[in-house]
Structure formats: structure tokens, C-alpha cells
Design a protein around this motif. Structure first.
Motif, PDB file in Angstrom:
ATOM      1  N   CYS A 498       0.828  -1.209   0.000  1.00 24.75           N
ATOM      2  CA  CYS A 498       0.000   0.000   0.000  1.00 24.75           C
ATOM      3  C   CYS A 498       0.866   1.264   0.000  1.00 24.75           C
ATOM      4  O   CYS A 498       0.537   2.239  -0.684  1.00 24.75           O
ATOM      5  N   HIS A 501       2.214   2.038  -3.383  1.00 20.83           N
ATOM      6  CA  HIS A 501       1.182   2.555  -4.290  1.00 20.83           C
ATOM      7  C   HIS A 501       0.539   3.833  -3.750  1.00 20.83           C
ATOM      8  O   HIS A 501      -0.614   4.115  -4.014  1.00 20.83           O
ATOM      9  N   GLU A 526      -3.645   3.655  -8.960  1.00 21.62           N
ATOM     10  CA  GLU A 526      -2.654   2.735  -8.389  1.00 21.62           C
ATOM     11  C   GLU A 526      -3.193   1.322  -8.182  1.00 21.62           C
ATOM     12  O   GLU A 526      -2.435   0.384  -8.001  1.00 21.62           O
ATOM     13  N   ILE A 527      -4.525   1.167  -8.198  1.00 19.54           N
ATOM     14  CA  ILE A 527      -5.084  -0.163  -7.889  1.00 19.54           C
ATOM     15  C   ILE A 527      -5.749  -0.834  -9.082  1.00 19.54           C
ATOM     16  O   ILE A 527      -6.214  -1.960  -8.967  1.00 19.54           O
ATOM     17  N   PHE A 531      -2.485  -4.126  -8.779  1.00 18.74           N
ATOM     18  CA  PHE A 531      -2.473  -4.089  -7.315  1.00 18.74           C
ATOM     19  C   PHE A 531      -3.060  -5.379  -6.725  1.00 18.74           C
ATOM     20  O   PHE A 531      -2.483  -5.982  -5.812  1.00 18.74           O
ATOM     21  N   LYS A 534      -0.758  -8.386  -7.088  1.00 20.02           N
ATOM     22  CA  LYS A 534       0.376  -8.297  -6.158  1.00 20.02           C
ATOM     23  C   LYS A 534      -0.067  -8.622  -4.731  1.00 20.02           C
ATOM     24  O   LYS A 534       0.655  -9.290  -3.987  1.00 20.02           O
TER      25      LYS A 534
END
Length: 671
Positions: A498, A501, A526-527, A531, A534
Motif C-alpha cells: 500500500c 502505491h 494505483e489499484i 495491485f 500483487k
């Protein structure tokens, strides 16, 4: 009898057994015979193939003299709006939890939504027949979170049908009748501005559209919950937000196939065939309104014009909002000759999926295609598979982007002079993130002062659309709130991911002795790419995630361009945070160096911000061994041959063009 109606839905995380439980209910109530084809309510081929629910599905059953209306909802966060409309159409919900996995992130988010709607929650533990089931531990989690005594939790096996009849009996005992719930919560189903007299108007019928689908034989079919009155085939029905008027060609209910009937009454869930040609003309969340002669007189008595949609909107059911895509990607045919075929496929998809947006786009690398908007990456992936399976089109999807709001210094920009920027701001409702006033704007009704304040703003949904840095005043970036549920031992990995990102921790709480719920505020961009993958990889697959859109905030963003042989490739352009531009640019050119095949001349790969190159790699040229025929002799002869080859490569580099294979764009989607 209206008092015998029980409306409920099943909410759960993906793969916790919603559709399987719904199938057992249909079999036990003798609505359907046992089926061998998998989940009966998952009608799409992709739903059967992937084992997930993509579209909600209603069904009517009868049990011990009661009418049950069930809505089987999707579990994935991309379809959260469908879930919210389903919850507003029922009086209770079955909270289904897998006894082997426990409560997950999406279970929690939907549970909180159901509590906000004031619904009765019936907790049910599923998959108790599996050896890995831990019903006692999971029951304690539910007790701690929901506040329901664990002795009241029903343990079932949806696969075998064990204890499913107890769930049906509990629905009768615990969930209020549709009539009683409506009377007690009447204010929730009217706008705050509605008068008490309006709430008790006789002769007026209202229904909420909680879903709409396109049927090639019937046209648009609206799935509705009737709140007031009764709808028949003879009625003229007004769609308040779509501003359409329809006369139904068929009315009926689901069992779970379409069963025609003369009417659907207050408290019932059913369908109305509108005859419209696109689901955009019968929007999810819209209100259907009809009135008989008495109702028309009562409306006029309250100074409401029955022909004015602006006046009739006083009867609207609260909660309507346009479905807004969050993820945008370029979609191009693998074969240029398939462009018209792709265009026809999008037109047909939009008939059935109002959440998809698309517009024409041209790329120097990929040719003619579309810039398309989706609810999320799963929605995007499902659309890609539908294009492939249903329409036989191989496509290239470019790297997904979020939508940004950009304020320009230069008002002579073409898009501003043409006024198309304001049109897009109004159509997407993004103007609400720019102006402070809480107003509902339409294209034909924009006050001059608001128009002036919107004038410098444009909507950017791809890196290639981002203007030059010198023209930009402010960039607003979409943010989301995410909830991550995972084992305590992977807390370090979750926090590191987190933070990488650009996430900001908002809080955390313990679900049980082993699992932690963490809340983060994180940019949407970012997600949406990798994301989730990952997160699963870093936590051995144990962590789950849920997210929801928060709003727009100012951010220090730049446009990152990728140049191949000094030519920018628009499909690789992206909007990134300034602090991450160098590392991301470096990783992209390094990855491309391995992916782009060698040519007869050297190819420079560059990542740049504006005119500044921040990373570079070179793909060496393919070379013929020109010295192979030289068996000894003077060294000057060898040098002459090498110099001649060098000159030829230089000339070839000036004239040659780099061919970037289409599959490289697919490989680059994963960062």
C-alpha cells in the motif's frame, strides 16, 4: 396477499456459494427441478465458465403459503452498484459466509450497506460439509461483527441442501412483509422535498428499476420492485430520469424464466417489457410512474403538471445516479479489417450493459479503435472475453487508466474553443468535483457563472490526451478507499504494498485473533492495473480487497511518454505521479528492450516527460557477418567492409520504421 410477500437477496464474497444456495432454494420450493448444468441463475456462458455471478438474477418461489422474491447478486466490487439497487428493492438479506474462509472484505462492505438500508440480516454459514470448515470460529467472527448471537446462525451445505429448509423458515419469521416495511420506512422511498400529502396520493403507482437487460425479441426488459399501486399492460408509464414514456408489451415475474401475468402489485418484484431499443433508455435506479384518472386529479390538485418530468420528479425514488466507469482503456482490433466488426460488437454490448462507455480513438501504432470505460478491471476483462467468444473478435486492450480533471492555463486549446469539454463534464457528472454548489446540471440549463468556472477544465482518460506540461494549471486525481482483510502474519507485506502505491492508512481493526482489517486511502490509478494480483501474490492468496470511489484531489502528476526510434507511441503513454516517473519509465524501456524484436538497424527506446528524457535503452541491430568471406588478408579490407555496413545501417535507420507486434501491448498491461 400482500402481507405474505417476502423479498430478500443473498450477499457474499466471490465463491462463497450464493448461486448454489439459490439453486437449492428453487429445488426445495419446487420452483425448478434439479439441474445438471451448474448454477441455474448464472445464465451467461461466462458465468458458468468462470463460476462467478456477473449479472443479478431475480426469481419468485412459494413456500408454506408465502411468496418469496429472491435476488441473486454479484459478489465482485466492480458490480457494487447493482448490489446497492438490489438491496434497495428488498426487506431482508441472507449474509452468506464460507465456513472454510470466514468473513472477507467484500462481505463486510455489502453488510454495512445492508445495515444502512435497515434490512433484516440472516447470517448463514455455508460449506459445513467440507473437511476444512471451521463453523465455530467463523460463527464467533460473525457474532463480533454483526452483533447477532452465534446460536442464531444457521449452518448449511448449499451443495447437498442440508438445513436450507431452515433458512426458508427463518425468512418467514424474521424478514418483514413488503407492505409493513414500506409503511415503517416510507420517508426513505421519497425525496426529502416531498410533502406528506404527496406520500399519500392515491391512484399513483411507482416502481424502482433495479436492473435492465436487452432481449433481442422483446427489447429492453426492466426488472422492477413495485412500491405503490399496481402496473398493468394498459398503463402508460413514465420513466422519470430517462424522460421516456412507454406502454408495456408484457408484464410478469421470474420463475426464474419470464412468466407473463396480468399485473404486478405493491411489494412484488417482476419485469416490465418497455419495447425500448437500449438499456440507456431504462436506466438502473430510475423510477417508473403511472397514474389512473384519480391519480391524475390528485397530482393536479398539488400543482404538479402530469406532462412535466421536472414536476413529476417529486415522485422519484431516492438513490438514482448514473453508472460511472472508473477504468478507461484503448480497445483495438488485432486485425485492422475487423474495425467495423468491433464497432458493431460495441453497439450490441451497450444495448445490454449501460455501464460501458466508448468513443472513437486513433493510434499511430494500433490504427483505428475505441477509448472504452469500464466499472473495473474485472468488468474490462469480461468485456474482452465477450468480444472474443460472442463476436469472434481478437482485440488489443491498452494499459488501463483512470479519469483525471485538468485545469488549463491556455484557453485557446481546441477542445475549449469548441466547448466539447463542458459537454463531457456534464455528461459524466464530473463537474460536481469542480464546483462547490450542489446543483444538478443539464446541457440545456447551465448558468453563465458556472459555465465560466467550468470553461478551463477538461476530462483526460488516457496518457495520450494529457496536454503539454506548460499548458496545465492543476490536475485532480481520483482517490478510492480500500479495505484489505488478511492474516496478521502478512501485515508487513500489505503495508509495504500500500505504501508503494501511495496509500495512506486510515485505520485498522481486528476481525479475529488471526485476521486484520486495514483501511487505506489510495489513488484509483494505483489499484486498477496490478495491485490486486500483487496483493494475492504477497499474501499467498489469503488477503481480499474491497474498494469504493471517494472523490478527486489535487496531485503532482505528469505525462510519461515512451518513444520508439524517436517516435512517441501513444498507446504506451500514461499519467503517473512525478515521484514514480523515473523508476516506472526505466522499467518500461527495459521491458520493451526484451519484447520488441530486433530490426536491421539499432532502435533507441526512451521514456520522457515533456522534452526531458528520463530513461533510455538501445535494441542492437541485427548484423550480417560481413567478415565471413575474409580468410586473412589486409586488415584495411576488413575495416572497409565494416565501415560500409555501418553507413548502410545509418541510412536504414533514417528511412526504416519500427514494427511493434500487437501482442506486446497485451504483455505491457501488466507492469
Amino acid at each position: 396477499m400482500k402481507s405474505n410477500i417476502r423479498n430478500f437477496c443473498i450477499v457474499a464474497h466471490i465463491d462463497h456459494g450464493k448461486s448454489t444456495l439459490a439453486d437449492r432454494m428453487l429445488e426445495i420450493t419446487k420452483t425448478l427441478e434439479k439441474s445438471d448444468k451448474g448454477q441455474v441463475l448464472d445464465k451467461l456462458d461466462l458465468e458458468q465458465e468462470r463460476g462467478i455471478t456477473i449479472k443479478l438474477t431475480p426469481a419468485r418461489m412459494h413456500w408454506k403459503g408465502y411468496e418469496f422474491n429472491l435476488i441473486d447478486t454479484p459478489g465482485h466490487v466492480d458490480f457494487q452498484y447493482e448490489v446497492s439497487r438490489s438491496l434497495s428493492s428488498v426487506e431482508g438479506t441472507i449474509l452468506l459466509v464460507d465456513a472454510t474462509q470466514g468473513i472477507q472484505a467484500q462481505t463486510l462492505s455489502t453488510l454495512y450497506m445492508a445495515i444502512d438500508y435497515g434490512l433484516e440480516i440472516i447470517p448463514v454459514l455455508n460449506k459445513i460439509d467440507l473437511p476444512a470448515a471451521q463453523p465455530e470460529r467463523v460463527a464467533e467472527d460473525i457474532e463480533n461483527l454483526v452483533g447477532i448471537d452465534k446460536e442464531q446462525i444457521i449452518s448449511v451445505s448449499a451443495k447437498t441442501g442440508e438445513n436450507v429448509d431452515k433458512v426458508l423458515d427463518t425468512i418467514i419469521d424474521k424478514i418483514e412483509s413488503a407492505e409493513s416495511f414500506y409503511e415503517q420506512n416510507k420517508s426513505k422511498f421519497f425525496l426529502p422535498s416531498s410533502s406528506e400529502q404527496l406520500k399519500n396520493t392515491t391512484g399513483v403507482s411507482r416502481a424502482l428499476i433495479f436492473d435492465s437487460v436487452y432481449d433481442k425479441y422483446k427489447g429492453v426488459v426492466a426488472y422492477v420492485k413495485v412500491l405503490d399501486g399496481e402496473f398493468t399492460k394498459k398503463d402508460t408509464i413514465n420513466l422519470l430520469y430517462s424522460e421516456n414514456q412507454v406502454v408495456p408489451s408484457q408484464i410478469g415475474y421470474f420463475a426464474p424464466d419470464y412468466i407473463p401475468t396480468d399485473s404486478i402489485k405493491e411489494g412484488q418484484i417482476g419485469y416490465i417489457v418497455t419495447g425500448q431499443k437500449s438499456v440507456r433508455e431504462a436506466k438502473i435506479g430510475d423510477t417508473m410512474l403511472s397514474f389512473n384518472k384519480t391519480g391524475s386529479e390528485n397530482i393536479k390538485a398539488q400543482n404538479i403538471d402530469p406532462k412535466s418530468y421536472k414536476d413529476l420528479r417529486n415522485f422519484a425514488i431516492p438513490g438514482f445516479k448514473r453508472m460511472k466507469p472508473f477504468v478507461y482503456s484503448g480497445v483495438y482490433p488485432m486485425q485492422a479489417s475487423d474495425y467495423d466488426k468491433l464497432k458493431d460488437a460495441f453497439e450490441k454490448l451497450v444495448l445490454n450493459d449501460s455501464a460501458i462507455e466508448y468513443d472513437n480513438e486513433t493510434s499511430s501504432a494500433l490504427g483505428h479503435g475505441f477509448r472504452a470505460g469500464f466499472l473495473g478491471t474485472l468488468h474490462m476483462d469480461i468485456t474482452r472475453q465477450r468480444l472474443e467468444k460472442e463476436y469472434d473478435i481478437q482485440t488489443v486492450f491498452t494499459i488501463p487508466n483512470a479519469q483525471y480533471l485538468v485545469k488549463l492555463k491556455n484557453l485557446s486549446h481546441d477542445i475549449i474553443k469548441q466547448g466539447t469539454n463542458i459537454t463531457k463534464l456534464i455528461n459524466t457528472n464530473l463537474y460536481k468535483h469542480i464546483i462547490e454548489e450542489d446543483v444538478q446540471l443539464t446541457l440545456g440549463d447551465i448558468p453563465m457563472e458556472i459555465k465560466e468556472s467550468l470553461k478551463p477544465w477538461i476530462v483526460v482518460s488516457s496518457g495520450g490526451q494529457m496536454p503539454n506540461p506548460g499548458d496545465i494549471d492543476i490536475i485532480l486525481e481520483p482517490y478510492s478507499s480500500i479495505e484489505v482483510v488478511g492474516p496478521q502474519e502478512y501485515g508487513g507485506e500489505v503495508m509495504q504494498l500500500c505504501n508503494e502505491h501511495r496509500g495512506i492508512m486510515q485505520g485498522m481493526e481486528s476481525i479475529d485473533e488471526n485476521r486484520i482489517l486495514r483501511r487505506y486511502k489510495i489513488p484509483l490509478a494505483e489499484i486498477i492495473v496490478d495491485f490486486y494480483d500483487k496483493l494475492k501474490s504477497n499474501t499467498q492468496g489469503y488477503a481480499t480487497m474491497n474498494y469504493e470511489f471517494l472523490g478527486y484531489e489535487q496531485s503532482d502528476l505528469v505525462r510519461l511518454d515512451v518513444l520508439v526510434n524517436h517516435e512517441p507511441v501513444e498507446a504506451f503513454s500514461m499519467v503517473v505521479h512525478k515521484d514514480k516517473a523515473y523508476s516506472l519509465g526505466k522499467s518500461i524501456v527495459e521491458k520493451l528492450k526484451d519484447l520488441i524484436p530486433k530490426h536491421m538497424f539499432p532502435i533507441p527506446l526512451q521514456a520522457s516527460i515533456g522534452n526531458k528524457v528520463i530513461a533510455r535503452e538501445n535494441i542492437p541491430a541485427l548484423k550480417k557477418d560481413v567478415l565471413a568471406k575474409c580468410y586473412g588478408g589486409d586488415v584495411t579490407r576488413k575495416r572497409k567492409l565494416l565501415e560500409k555496413q555501418k553507413e548502410g545501417k545509418k541510412k536504414m535507420k533514417q528511412m526504416g520504421k519500427v514494427s511493434v507486434p500487437n501482442d506486446i501491448f497485451l504483455k505491457m498491461i501488466s507492469r
